[in-house]
Design a protein around this motif. Structure first.
Motif, short mmCIF file in Angstrom:
data_model
loop_
_atom_site.label_atom_id
_atom_site.label_comp_id
_atom_site.label_asym_id
_atom_site.label_seq_id
_atom_site.Cartn_x
_atom_site.Cartn_y
_atom_site.Cartn_z
N GLN A 75 -2.84 -7.60 8.32
CA GLN A 75 -4.24 -7.22 8.55
C GLN A 75 -4.62 -6.64 7.05
N ASP A 90 -6.26 -6.58 3.56
CA ASP A 90 -7.04 -7.61 2.43
C ASP A 90 -6.57 -7.40 1.09
N ARG A 106 -11.42 -4.38 3.73
CA ARG A 106 -11.38 -3.36 5.20
C ARG A 106 -10.27 -2.60 5.43
N ARG A 107 -8.86 -3.27 5.02
CA ARG A 107 -7.61 -2.70 5.11
C ARG A 107 -6.80 -2.73 3.76
N GLN A 157 -14.67 -8.17 1.01
CA GLN A 157 -14.79 -6.97 1.56
C GLN A 157 -13.20 -6.43 1.80
N GLU A 211 -12.97 5.13 2.24
CA GLU A 211 -12.84 5.13 3.68
C GLU A 211 -12.21 3.90 4.10
N VAL A 212 -11.13 3.55 3.89
CA VAL A 212 -10.63 2.37 4.07
C VAL A 212 -9.28 2.59 4.99
N ASP A 213 -8.93 1.76 5.86
CA ASP A 213 -7.76 1.99 6.67
C ASP A 213 -6.54 1.66 5.52
#
Ligand code: NAI
Length: 746
Positions: free
Chosen positions: A431, A433, A352-353, A350, A375-377
């Motif tokens: 943080q 990924d 996420r960031r 996944q 829609e990822v940070d």
């Protein structure tokens, strides 16, 4: 049940039937295929009679989406016969059992099985018949639309007596047939103009664009928009109301002058024709055929229109252009499920960031596209605050543009904007990924950035470089965790270009690869996995093409002539304009890398260094082969000829085309033989989506098949004799010509 939008009515049906019947395509034994499919019902429909309203639910077994297969169509007809006889039924609702798909269209697999024009005509004719039966059904039928309602699905909905769509973003209505080189062949060219006016209908049909529910409501394409949770209820109530009160009165669509007078419509046809020819260069016959089917229908009546529609559908469906576009459709569909590694061999992670290093042209585009589509940070990092600010502004502009085009609501826009941040240090990278590097194209800088990133991130963070030419293994050579490193080569502008090359090295782990492929796909890209060879696939085959352009320019071939020849061939821009777009400095650097790797064959003509000597960088500094005014191309800069020391003189267009094209075909053959791409399919998709190789020609490898390897070799020998070693035919082509082999099955 009368309403102006209907193409047939109870009163006109008998006459219409007779006219259509006389046009029935003659295919020998008209009933054979129908009988055959009758024997294998699709079990796609279920019926639920609730207080006189029959809810017909379409849910094609074993398929993620509903397709109007021949079997499903016949099952629907059988069901309608049953409902006709059933006195307890007063009205019908047609709804889908799929979570976010109404009907995706006809079954394209069936098109590929068609071998003759007559068969294709009949398929279209039978579709028209089914749809007409829906329209003339003597009880009201309400289409309850949630999710994609496309092609044959929309044609069916158009024949229903009332249409309700949900406001879900996946609810989109359109007739995308022209994108497959076809036309709407089940009455769409007749019903849509009657429902929403000739101009609006042509706009949809000729572009193949799908509209969301709100726009569909404004156009008059649907009668109501509701939320998904109450769709079935509202549709049942509408069917009940229609059964009691008859169909609603609809106003005549469009403007009086342009849609309702013959003279006005003639203007519309003329303008549409002009636009089509400008856009397609006459290479794609479907839009013109669709225009004709609409015109005949509006000017000579429905029966004539339907006949023209199925005739043209038949001709196009077995034509070369549609065959090519359908192949591309299947290839891209297959790529959507292809992780670049056999299923089960890797586990995607996944993301996420995301962090992006380098907030320049590409970095900002990557960040904006990732926020928008995944829609990822997303964290942007650059060396100076002003650059970070500029990058954030560029990424943000992608969101603003969507807001303006109403593709995002204000709250969505606010939420997505909050995902974007930036800094001049690596704060927050722990943080991340996935880190995508898009700094200057310089091996030392890229290595340094990689080392800095590795010192900051977790051991499981993936590092992807967006280099366009440097081998990934060189960037990764001193890495601590080479298994987490690979290339993700985006194309510019990132938000628009559909292709992504993902490049694993020998050390890249399968999990890293599959994670990058999936992430690229979520960004909206068609992903091909390519080998870590210089130029990867796209720039590899582009290089000799651009070099040959340099040779032509050095010989004094006029700039506009070169570009015109290749746009006439079907490229969206000519190679000289492309050089200006890419940037002459970038192109020269790439050229040098390619020469280093492949030697004499890839030696540039020297044109670019001459241009760069005069600080001509292309569009980016407003000085290239073309002049630029306020960022827009403003004609050829004739002073370039002096700079190059040539006098422009006309040249044979056929020879220009041959030299440029065969330079690319030959290189594609070599790179394919070196397994730079995993299959000819990937190679052709890469060329079409990455360079704009004309889709109707199927891609360079498909073209070699069409020409025959033998003929390609023969032409290359002639070019070699005339222009030198760089045209020496690829060994693989020689082998293919000797064994009469092809890239694709015949
Ligand atoms: P650019 O010059 O617009 O942006 C590069 C950015 O990286 C600049 O903002 C620069 O300040 C920043 N940068 C340099 N060193 C840095 C460091 N140590 N840490 C953080 N940021 C640093 O260049 P562009 O066009 O965006 O290209 C970036 C990469 O993408 C290159 O590798 C290029 O080959 C590749 N690429 C470029 C394409 C294009 O059409 N421009 C297409 C595909 C790939």
């Amino acid at each position: 049940m009368m309403d102006e939008s209907r193409v047939t009515s109870h009163e006109s049906r008998a006459e219409g039937d007779a006219a259509v019947e006389s046009q029935r395509p003659d295919t020998g034994s008209p009933q054979d295929s129908r009988l055959a499919t009758h024997e294998s019902p699709s079990n796609a429909f279920t019926l639920d009679n609730q207080a006189g309203i029959a809810v017909v639910t379409f849910d094609l077994p074993g398929q993620p989406v509903n397709k109007l297969t021949s079997a499903a169509r016949l099952e629907l007809e059988g069901l309608l016969n049953q409902l006709r006889e059933d006195d307890t039924v007063r009205g019908v609702v047609l709804i889908s059992g799929k979570p976010d798909n109404f009907i995706a269209g006809a079954d394209i697999e069936e098109f590929t099985a068609l071998t003759t024009q007559a068969q294709a005509e009949r398929l279209s004719f039978e579709g028209q018949e089914t749809v007409s039966r829906v329209e003339t059904f003597h009880k009201p039928i309400v289409a309850a639309i949630n999710g994609a309602c496309l092609g044959g699905g929309l044609e069916l909905a158009l024949a229903c007596h009332y249409r309700i769509a949900t406001d879900h973003p996946k609810t989109q209505l359109g007739l995308p047939e022209v994108q497959l080189g076809l036309i709407p062949g089940a009455g769409g060219c007749q019903r849509l103009p009657r429902l929403i006016g000739a101009r609006a209908a042509l706009d949809m049909i000729l572009t193949g664009r799908a509209e969301r529910a709100a726009k569909a409501l404004r156009l008059g394409l649907v009668d109501e928009v509701v939320s998904r949770s109450i769709l079935r209820q509202v549709a049942s109530a509408a069917a009940d109301r229609l059964a009691r009160q008859g169909a609603p009165q609809r106003n005549s669509p469009g403007s009086w002058l342009l849609d309702r007078t013959t003279t006005g419509r003639r203007l519309v046809y003329r303008e549409s024709r002009k636009q089509i020819l400008k856009k397609t260069g006459g290479h794609y016959p479907a839009p013109l055929a669709a225009l004709e089917a609409v015109r005949v229908g509006l000017e000579q009546g429905v029966a004539a229109g339907l006949a023209e529609e199925h005739r043209a559908f038949g001709e196009l469906a077995v034509g070369d252009v549609s065959r090519k576009l359908v192949q591309i459709f299947f290839a891209t569909t297959a790529l959507k499920k292809d992780d670049g590694i056999p299923p089960g061999k890797a586990t995607p992670r996944q993301i996420r960031r995301l962090a992006v290093v380098g907030s320049g042209f590409m970095g900002a585009g990557i960040a904006g596209t990732a926020v928008l589509n995944v829609e990822v940070d997303t964290r942007l990092k650059d060396t100076e605050l002003t650059r970070v600010g500029k990058g954030l502004k560029t990424a943000q502009a992608l969101l603003s543009e969507r807001l303006e085009r109403r593709r995002l609501t204000r709250p969505q826009y606010e939420r997505l904007s909050a995902l974007l941040s930036g800094a001049v240090d690596y704060a927050g990278f722990r943080q991340a990924d996935l880190v995508i590097e898009a700094v200057f194209e310089d091996l030392e800088i890229k290595r340094r950035v990689l080392a800095e990133v590795e010192a900051q991130v977790r051991s499981d963070t993936i590092f992807a470089t967006n280099t366009s030419t440097i081998p990934i293994r060189q960037i990764a050579s001193q890495a601590k965790r080479p298994e987490r490193i690979l290339g993700m080569h985006f194309f510019s502008p990132v938000e628009k270009m559909p292709l992504l090359e993902v490049i694993p090295t020998l050390a890249t782990s399968p999990d890293t690869l599959v994670t990058a492929v999936r992430f690229g796909r979520r960004m909206g890209k068609t992903v091909i996995v390519v080998a870590d060879r210089p130029g990867f696939w796209v720039n590899r085959i582009l290089s000799p093409y651009l070099n040959e352009t340099g040779h032509l320019l050095q010989e004094g071939v006029p700039i506009e002539r070169i570009d015109r020849v290749m746009t006439a061939f079907g490229f969206p821009v000519g190679p000289v304009a492309l050089l200006d777009e890419v940037g002459l400095d970038v192109a020269e650097k790439a050229g040098a890398v390619m020469q280093d790797a492949f030697g004499e064959r890839m030696r540039p003509a020297g044109t670019l260094s001459r241009m760069l000597g005069a600080t001509r960088l292309g569009r980016k500094n407003g000085q290239g082969f073309y002049k630029y005014k306020k960022g827009h191309k403003a004609g050829v800069d004739r002073s370039v000829y002096q700079l190059l020391g040539v006098h422009p003189a006309e040249a044979d267009p056929e020879l220009i085309e041959r030299r440029l094209l065969y330079a690319m075909l030959n290189e594609a053959a070599m790179a394919c033989a070196e397994d730079v791409v995993r299959s000819p399919r990937d190679g052709d998709i890469g060329a079409i989506f990455g360079i704009g190789f004309p889709a109707f020609r199927g891609g360079p490898l498909r073209m070699i098949d069409d020409l025959g390897a033998g003929r390609v070799v023969e032409t290359l020998y002639q070019l070699q004799e005339q222009f030198g070693e760089r045209f020496r035919p690829a060994a693989s082509l020689l082998e293919m010509s000797r064994g009469s082999r092809r890239y694709y099955p015949a």
